[in-house]
Design an enzyme around this catalytic site. Sequence first.
Site, PDB file in Angstrom:
ATOM      1  N   HIS A 236      -7.289  -1.479  12.048  1.00  0.00           N
ATOM      2  CA  HIS A 236      -7.607  -1.703  10.637  1.00  0.00           C
ATOM      3  C   HIS A 236      -8.140  -0.424  10.005  1.00  0.00           C
ATOM      4  O   HIS A 236      -7.780  -0.069   8.869  1.00  0.00           O
ATOM      5  CB  HIS A 236      -8.630  -2.836  10.518  1.00  0.00           C
ATOM      6  N   HIS A 240      -6.034   2.025   7.073  1.00  0.00           N
ATOM      7  CA  HIS A 240      -6.579   2.429   5.776  1.00  0.00           C
ATOM      8  C   HIS A 240      -6.699   3.947   5.645  1.00  0.00           C
ATOM      9  O   HIS A 240      -6.842   4.453   4.530  1.00  0.00           O
ATOM     10  CB  HIS A 240      -7.928   1.749   5.543  1.00  0.00           C
ATOM     11  N   HIS A 265      -1.839  -7.539   6.372  1.00  0.00           N
ATOM     12  CA  HIS A 265      -2.924  -8.512   6.390  1.00  0.00           C
ATOM     13  C   HIS A 265      -2.400  -9.936   6.612  1.00  0.00           C
ATOM     14  O   HIS A 265      -3.065 -10.757   7.257  1.00  0.00           O
ATOM     15  CB  HIS A 265      -3.737  -8.429   5.098  1.00  0.00           C
ATOM     16  N   GLU A 377      -5.160  -5.212  -4.302  1.00  0.00           N
ATOM     17  CA  GLU A 377      -6.042  -4.270  -3.603  1.00  0.00           C
ATOM     18  C   GLU A 377      -6.735  -3.344  -4.589  1.00  0.00           C
ATOM     19  O   GLU A 377      -7.764  -2.746  -4.284  1.00  0.00           O
ATOM     20  CB  GLU A 377      -5.247  -3.443  -2.596  1.00  0.00           C
ATOM     21  N   HIS A 392      -9.809  -7.925  -4.780  1.00  0.00           N
ATOM     22  CA  HIS A 392      -9.944  -7.896  -3.318  1.00  0.00           C
ATOM     23  C   HIS A 392     -11.212  -7.170  -2.891  1.00  0.00           C
ATOM     24  O   HIS A 392     -11.993  -7.678  -2.078  1.00  0.00           O
ATOM     25  CB  HIS A 392      -8.715  -7.223  -2.703  1.00  0.00           C
ATOM     26  N   HIS A 396     -14.955  -8.534  -1.106  1.00  0.00           N
ATOM     27  CA  HIS A 396     -15.630  -7.972   0.063  1.00  0.00           C
ATOM     28  C   HIS A 396     -17.080  -7.644  -0.260  1.00  0.00           C
ATOM     29  O   HIS A 396     -17.991  -7.922   0.527  1.00  0.00           O
ATOM     30  CB  HIS A 396     -14.906  -6.701   0.525  1.00  0.00           C
ATOM     31  N   HIS A 432      -9.221 -13.395   3.224  1.00  0.00           N
ATOM     32  CA  HIS A 432      -7.837 -12.937   3.203  1.00  0.00           C
ATOM     33  C   HIS A 432      -6.850 -14.098   3.219  1.00  0.00           C
ATOM     34  O   HIS A 432      -5.703 -13.927   2.792  1.00  0.00           O
ATOM     35  CB  HIS A 432      -7.586 -11.960   4.347  1.00  0.00           C
TER      36      HIS A 432
END
Length: 720
Positions: A236, A240, A265, A377, A392, A396, A432
Site C-alpha cells: 500500500h 502510493h 482498492h 481520491e 476519500h 480518512h 473503502h
Amino acid sequence: MHAIACLSVAVLASLALVVPSTEAQANVAQLQYLFDRPSEPIFLPKESDRGDKKVVFDVPREYLTDRQKKLSTQVINRFGEKAERISVRKITLPDLSIPGQLDRRAQFSLFLPEHRKLASRLINIFMGMRNLDDFLSAAVYARSHLNPYLFVYAYSVALLHRDDTRNAHLPPLAELFPEKYVNGDLFARAREETNTVLDPQQRLPIIIPKDYTASDLEEEHKVAYFREDLGINLHHWHWHLVYPFDAPIEIVRKDRRGELFYYMHQQVLARYNMERFSNGLQRVKRLIDLREPIAEGYFPKLDSLVSSRVWPARASNTRLSDISRDGDQIKFDLQDIERWRDRIYEAIHSGAVTTDQGRRQNLTEFGGVDVLGNIIESSIISPNRALYGDMHNFGHIAIAFSHDPDNRHLESFGVMGDSTTAMRDPVFYRWHAFVDDIFQEHKRTLPAYTQQQLDFPGVQVKGLEVNTPGARRPNEFFTFLQQNDMDLSRGLDFTPRGPVFARFTHLQHRPFTYKITVENNAPGQRMGYVRIFLGPKFDERGTPMLFRDQRTFMVELDKFPINLSQRTNTIERRSTMSSVTIPFERTFRNLDQNRPGAGDQLEQFNFCGCGWPQHMLIPRGSPQGLQAQLFVMITDYSQDKVDQPLEGMCNDASSYCGVRGQRYPDLRPMGFPFDRSARQGVDQLRSFLTRNMFIQDVVIKFQGDRVEAPASRNATTFNG
C-alpha cells in the site's frame, strides 16, 4: 537559507532530463546511504545494507544547524575513522521554507492538505535538480533540516521518477521506520539484545507475537493476520509512491491512474472478504452513516521512534465528529463529506461531471471510472476539486482524529491517517467498501457485456485444474503459517550497530501450477490473453452466491498472453509467475543480496517494489476446506494488447501497479469481465460463461498446525 530566484520550477524540471555525466552516475550508489537511520544527524557514519561498509558525508558547514556544527567534528573523529568519505558539493540551495514548516518530531500524513502541499513542494524541488551532484547536495541538506517522514516520502518519489536515478536503492519502509509495522515492545528488547550481544552473528531474532493487538474476545481480530501483514502494508505504501495524488503534474498524470486507484482498492476489499469468509465472518459492512458509532475499535500497539509517542487508539463505538484542528490547519464538517458524496452520485446518474471551467465532461463507458477515481481520491488532476471536494481523504482524516477531533488533548492522528498504517485498522475496509460502492454505482449504469463482446470465436476452454506438489488430488490449495526474519537495524537509532532481526509469522501457500486445456478451431496460430480469477462459491450463510454479488468478490490471480496453436493446446503456468504479485525478495529484500550488476535488470530490481506480496496470493481458507471457484477466460489478445515495448520494463506486477513509464498493458477495463453487471438472464457464474471461459470448483485448506521455520536470512524465496 538561500533561494533560487532566477529559475522557475518548470525550468528546473526540464533540466532534470539532461543526461548525467559518467562521474555523476557513480553518485547513484551514494544515494542509498541517505536512507540509513533517517532520524540521525547526517554527519554520523552511515552503513551499507550488509553492514560491511561505512561512509561519512563531508557536509558543508552551512548545511548544519548551530548545534550540529559544534558536535560534528568530534563525532566523526570518534566513530568515522575507518569510514569512506563522500564529499557533498556546496550549491545555491533551493528554498525549503515551505516543507520546513513541519516540525521534525511531528507525524506526517498525505491525507492532510497542508502536509500534501509540503510534500509536493519538496518533490518538485528534488525533481528540479539539474544533475545527480546537485540532487545529492539538496537531499543531504533536506535530510538534515526536515521532518524524516516527509523527507523519506518525497525523496523516494523523486528516486522513482527521476530519469537519472533508476539504479538507486529504494529499501522497504519497514527497514527505515519499523515503528509503523511492529509492536513497540520490540525496541526495548532490541536495545537489550544489541547491548548484551556485541557479536552481530550471535544475536537472536526478536519474536513478534502473532496476536498482540487484541484477543479472541474481539471478533475482528480473526483477520488481523491479513490487516497487519507487513507485505500488504508495504504494498500500500509503495503503490502510493508510484501513484502520488499531489505532486508535479507529470508525475501524477499517469495512464489510467484514477481507474487504478479504484481497481487496486477494490481488489484489496475482495481479498479481505475472502479472508473473512475463511474465518466465518460476514462480508465488510459499508461505512455509510457517518453519524453512526463505529463498532470496531483498534488499539495498534505501535510506538513512534521519531516523535517518541504512542500511536493513538480508537475505542469501540466511537462517534465521528466535525474536525477543527488549528495546529494541523484543517477544519471541516462531516456534512462536507456528505455534500461531496451527493454531488458525485448526482454526476454518476446524470452521466457527466462539471469541470472547473463549467463544461460538461461525460462519464464514458471506458473512461468514466478513471475520471471518478481522480475525483474521489481528489488528485490534482481532478476535473473540479472545488465542486467535488476531497471525500476519500477527509474520510480518512475524520476517522484518524475521531479520538481528539478538536486537538484539546494534543493527540496526533491514528493509523487511518497514514497510508503506511491505514490497512491495519478494520475501519479502513468499511470506509473503502463505501468508496467502492460509489464506483460500483457508476459501473451499474453501464451496459452489460454482450456474449459477442465476451466471446473469442473459434477458441474454447475445455478444462482447468490446479496441481499442487504432494497433494493427493488436483484442485486443492494449501495454506499455512510461516516465519521469516527481517533486519530492522537501518531504522533503529541506538548503538552498537549491526543487524537486528525481527521474526514475524505470516500466511503462506504451497506453490502450485495451473493446467488449462484450450481448443483453437480457427486456422493457424492466434494470440490469446489468459485471465484467471478466484472467488467464493458460497456466501457467509452457506448459500450459492448470485453473480451480482460474486462478481465484486472475484480476485484476480494472473493475466498473461499466450500463443495458441491450431487444435488442442495445454497451458501450464506456475503460481509464482502471477501478474499481481512480487516475490519475497522484493517485499522484504536485502538490497545487496543477488543484486544485478547494471542495466535493465538492475532498474527492474530497484523499481519493482510495487505489487501484492506473493505469500498472500491465496486466501487463508479453513481447516475443513473453503469451497471456491476458479475462473479462467481467454480473450483475443489483438483486441487487448497495448502497442508498447515491455522489454526490460517492470511489468511482473502490472495488474495492480501498471508498467513504469508506460500505458497500462491491457485495453480492457480493469477487472474485466467482472467489472459490470451481467446481461439479462444471468443469475449465477455458470450461466455467465461463454465458450472461451471455464470454472473449476476448488478447495482452500488451511493447515493451521503447520508453522514453517524461517528460511535462510540470505535466501530469496520462501521454503514451502
